[in-house]
Design an enzyme around this catalytic site. Structure first.
Site, PDB file in Angstrom:
ATOM      1  N   HIS A 135      -4.264  -0.424   8.185  1.00 48.84           N
ATOM      2  CA  HIS A 135      -4.177  -0.833   9.557  1.00 48.84           C
ATOM      3  C   HIS A 135      -5.623  -1.363   9.804  1.00 48.84           C
ATOM      4  O   HIS A 135      -5.560  -2.227  10.878  1.00 48.84           O
ATOM      5  CB  HIS A 135      -3.780   0.493  10.436  1.00 48.84           C
ATOM      6  CG  HIS A 135      -4.734   1.509  10.299  1.00 48.84           C
ATOM      7  ND1 HIS A 135      -4.685   2.420   9.307  1.00 48.84           N
ATOM      8  CD2 HIS A 135      -5.711   1.843  11.203  1.00 48.84           C
ATOM      9  CE1 HIS A 135      -5.678   3.124   9.431  1.00 48.84           C
ATOM     10  NE2 HIS A 135      -6.342   3.001  10.855  1.00 48.84           N
ATOM     11  N   ASN A 157       0.872  -1.262  -0.076  1.00 49.75           N
ATOM     12  CA  ASN A 157       0.091  -0.046   0.015  1.00 49.75           C
ATOM     13  C   ASN A 157       0.774   1.235  -0.087  1.00 49.75           C
ATOM     14  O   ASN A 157       1.678   1.457   0.971  1.00 49.75           O
ATOM     15  CB  ASN A 157      -0.956  -0.123   1.211  1.00 49.75           C
ATOM     16  CG  ASN A 157      -1.942   1.105   1.374  1.00 49.75           C
ATOM     17  OD1 ASN A 157      -1.875   2.105   0.541  1.00 49.75           O
ATOM     18  ND2 ASN A 157      -2.670   1.062   2.409  1.00 49.75           N
TER      19      ASN A 157
END
Length: 183
Positions: A149, A140
């Protein structure tokens, strides 16, 4: 400068998880890099220069530019005043399956929630691609803004994280998913 060169501007901002390098093109925010102390910052800026065929320029504080709004929104996020980023994103550092998964993550997993790797794979029509989703998360180019996350293991484990597990814990605590550390 090559004919396909594009302007790239960068800045390092302080955050609750350490210094972040933010980089933008005329298309939008293109890169967020964790732990952007000098050696990491320099490597990231060189890589952007190679990728875009231009020498990335540091943002000039107080001068309007493509990083003005990303810097404001990242600051508001870490202060707990922003729950959804509304930034133009330049997806040129992601392609194919990775881009598809990251776009779904950006739009379909809101602040304060999590999704499993397998669930995210199913959302993009590839239910057996949980490991490939993990690879996409690791690649990413826009962490925090595209919230990798928030992707966790199906049995409740945190899974991996390019910024380190402590950084992932702190981001999830900021969003109220995990308790704040006691010390």
């Amino acid at each position: 400068m090559t004919s396909n060169a594009q302007f790239v501007e960068w800045a390092v901002v302080d955050s609750a998880i350490g210094p972040l390098l933010l980089a933008a093109t005329g298309q939008g925010l293109v890169n967020v890099v964790f732990h952007a102390h000098e050696p990491v910052r320099d490597r990231a800026v060189r890589a952007l220069g190679t990728r875009f065929g231009t020498e990335p320029a540091p943002a000039v504080p107080g001068r309007p530019g493509p990083l003005e709004e990303p810097i404001r929104q990242v600051g508001a996020y870490f202060e707990g005043r922003l729950r959804a980023f509304t930034l133009p994103l330049d997806w040129s550092l992601a392609s194919g399956f990775n881009r598809q998964v990251l776009r779904e993550l950006a739009t379909g997993v809101p602040y304060g929630s999590v999704v499993g790797y397998g669930d995210l794979a199913s959302r993009v029509g590839e239910p057996k691609a949980a490991q490939a989703v993990g690879v996409a998360m690791g690649a990413n180019p826009l962490p925090v803004v595209v919230p990798c996350h928030r992707v966790v293991e199906s049995h409740g484990g945190l899974g991996g994280f390019g910024g380190g597990l402590e950084t992932k814990r702190r981001l999830l605590a900021l969003e109220g998913v995990l308790p704040e550390p006691l010390f």
